[in-house]
Scaffold this motif. Structure first.
Motif, PDB file in Angstrom:
ATOM      1  N   SER A  90       4.216   4.416   0.446  1.00 52.89           N
ATOM      2  CA  SER A  90       3.499   2.999   0.304  1.00 52.89           C
ATOM      3  C   SER A  90       4.787   2.138   0.864  1.00 52.89           C
ATOM      4  O   SER A  90       4.482   1.374   1.298  1.00 52.89           O
ATOM      5  N   ALA A 103      -0.187  -0.831  -1.415  1.00 54.23           N
ATOM      6  CA  ALA A 103      -0.224  -0.958  -3.101  1.00 54.23           C
ATOM      7  C   ALA A 103       1.066  -0.149  -3.266  1.00 54.23           C
ATOM      8  O   ALA A 103       0.942   1.533  -3.076  1.00 54.23           O
ATOM      9  N   VAL A 106       1.093   2.502  -7.310  1.00 54.70           N
ATOM     10  CA  VAL A 106      -0.252   3.082  -7.359  1.00 54.70           C
ATOM     11  C   VAL A 106      -0.340   4.445  -7.458  1.00 54.70           C
ATOM     12  O   VAL A 106       0.187   5.270  -6.405  1.00 54.70           O
ATOM     13  N   HIS A 108      -2.751   7.319  -6.543  1.00 54.25           N
ATOM     14  CA  HIS A 108      -3.855   8.101  -5.683  1.00 54.25           C
ATOM     15  C   HIS A 108      -4.423   8.590  -6.993  1.00 54.25           C
ATOM     16  O   HIS A 108      -5.525   9.495  -6.207  1.00 54.25           O
ATOM     17  N   ASP A 131      -1.206   5.505   5.770  1.00 50.85           N
ATOM     18  CA  ASP A 131      -0.450   5.450   4.373  1.00 50.85           C
ATOM     19  C   ASP A 131      -1.591   7.232   3.780  1.00 50.85           C
ATOM     20  O   ASP A 131      -2.616   7.012   4.038  1.00 50.85           O
TER      21      ASP A 131
HETATM   22 MG   LIG Z   1       1.158   5.097  -2.041  1.00 51.30          MG
END
Ligand SMILES: [Mg+2]
Ligand SMILES: Nc1nc2c(ncn2[C@@H]2O[C@H](COP(=O)(O)OP(=O)(O)O)[C@@H](O)[C@H]2O)c(=O)[nH]1
Length: 455
Positions: A90, A103, A106, A108, A131
């Motif tokens: 990301s 983000a 973070v 997933h 992403d």
């Molecule tokens: Mg990510």
């Protein structure tokens, strides 16, 4: 170089004279192929004979195809970042786009089902970054599925790692390489390594990825380098430490993207065009064909029952066959609509006549039995009448299956019997179906209906 100039430069390459034929539109057949599928999907979506559940499933495909056709028209470049959780995918997407679209930091979480894995998308001036969730939690098959899915929607894939490759990463890299998309391997978090350490790790990665990624396409980046601790002397000569944020360093990657755009320019645009005429449209076409066949099978069964009952109940023996022929023609009219090649009632009647003639030639014995049974019906009384009627109705049913299947084959081939002709086609259908089990099922179903009819 600012983030928003990347795509402009890539596009410049793609449309410049260096790139030669790159800027020419997608191969015509590829585009029309996908347009045809889109049209076909659109008409199925509005077709009331398709069950609602199937229609909503097709709507998803339709959305994807429309999206892809759209993309083709706009000439966007899709770049996907792929790799393990927390390697900085990301962050890298953000660094390339030049703004905080995804983000960072973070997790997933535990996406174990690639079908539900979410692909995030953000764009800037035609450069679309995709992403992806990390591949850690996925088993081999799901990982492969995700890799295919990602490759399908992107023109170029950046595989992000943050150290030596694990077994899973190498497997995923192989899957991606097999999709023939231009592939880069980015070693992220370069700020964590000393200069020598970094170059030997890069060498090692080039070796491990050899055959999958070109040596020059394996490079180091720092998408979101850790803040630096800086020590300064204050006015009193005292040491003061403070954290200083550092900007991303993805310059080497940008340069490679530009070089790849130049090297693969043709491929990139061909991929754009071929993508949808390829795998996805094949899949969707197959699904459309399946849907049509399922709808057709239902339709044929519906007419089998109608004809079986009509034949069994009809008190005037000779009229049985006439009523039956009328039903068959009605069925073929409907089948022709399912296959999107509508026939008039007269055309259907002629088609049924052609098929019936072939069937009569093939199975004269059965058909004359049907005539005998037809003639006998109404002579005796009691349950045996029902049984005789059901047996005869079953023959009518079987004939309708054969006529329906033969008509279906004719329609699937685009209203043609093919080179071998009607005789061969009908004979193959007869040979491919299990007559006894169809007759048994028909008899049982008709007996059930006749008995409840009498009761
Ligand atoms: Mg990510
Ligand atoms: N030191 C360092 N940390 C980074 C770098 N890039 C990303 N990170 C950190 O790695 C963590 C995971 O990043 P993220 O982009 O969310 O990873 P993703 O799960 O692959 O999308 C975050 O805490 C980032 O700040 C980098 O270049 N250097």
């Amino acid at each position: 170089m600012a983030g928003d100039t990347l795509w402009q430069r890539l596009r410049g390459w793609l449309t410049s004279e260096h790139a030669g034929a790159i800027a020419t539109p997608a191969p015509r057949n590829a585009t029309t192929g996908s347009t045809r599928v889109a049209d076909s999907l659109r008409s199925l979506l509005g077709d009331p004979t398709i069950p609602a559940s199937v229609r909503s499933e097709l709507a998803t495909d339709f959305g994807r195809i429309e999206h892809m056709l759209d993309k083709l028209e706009r000439g966007e470049l899709h770049i996907a970042v792929f790799g393990r959780v927390s390697t900085g995918k990301s962050a890298l997407g953000n660094a390339l786009l030049g703004h905080e679209a995804f983000a960072v930091g973070v997790l997933h979480g535990t996406t174990t089902d690639a079908a539900h894995a979410r692909l995030d998308e953000a764009q800037h001036d035609g450069l679309v970054l995709i992403d992806t969730p990390g591949i850690n939690e996925l088993d081999g098959e799901a990982r492969e599925q995700l890799a295919f899915e990602v490759a399908e929607v992107s023109d170029l894939v950046i595989f992000v790692c943050d150290g030596d490759l694990t077994r899973e990463e190498l497997d995923a890299l192989k899957t991606l390489a097999a999709t023939q998309r231009p592939l880069l391997l980015a070693l992220n978090k370069a700020d964590r390594y000393g200069r020598d350490e970094l170059s030997s790790l890069l060498e090692h990665l080039r070796l491990r990825a050899s055959g999958l990624v070109r040596a020059e396409d394996v490079l180091a980046v720092a998408a979101d380098p850790a803040a630096q601790r800086v020590i300064e002397l204050d006015a009193h000569g005292r040491e003061r430490a403070h954290e200083q944020a550092r900007p991303p360093d993805v310059a080497a990657l940008r340069e490679r993207l530009l070089a790849i755009a130049a090297r693969e320019g043709k491929t990139l645009s061909a991929i754009n065009a071929g993508l949808y005429a390829g795998r996805l449209t094949d899949q969707v076409s197959a699904r459309i064909a399946q849907t049509r066949q399922a709808v057709a099978a239902n339709l044929i069964r519906h007419y089998c029952i109608a004809k079986g009952v009509a034949v069994a109940l009809n008190p005037i023996p000779v009229a049985d066959l006439l009523a039956a022929a009328g039903l068959d023609a009605a069925m073929v009219v409907q089948l022709s609509r399912v296959y999107g090649l509508p026939l008039t009632r007269a055309e259907s009647g002629r088609l049924v006549a052609v098929i019936s003639a072939q069937l009569a030639a093939l199975m004269g014995a059965i058909w004359s039995m049907q005539l005998v049974a037809s003639a006998l019906k109404g002579v005796s009384a009691g349950l045996s009448v029902v049984v005789t009627a059901a047996a005869q109705g079953a023959l009518g049913w079987y004939a309708t299956v054969l006529i329906g299947r033969a008509a279906e084959r004719y329609l699937i081939a685009g209203k043609s019997w093919g080179e071998a002709g009607a005789k061969r086609a009908v004979a193959e259908i007869v040979a491919s179906l299990d007559r006894d089990s169809i007759l048994r099922e028909a008899r049982e179903e008709l007996l059930r209906r006749l008995k409840s009819h009498r009761a």
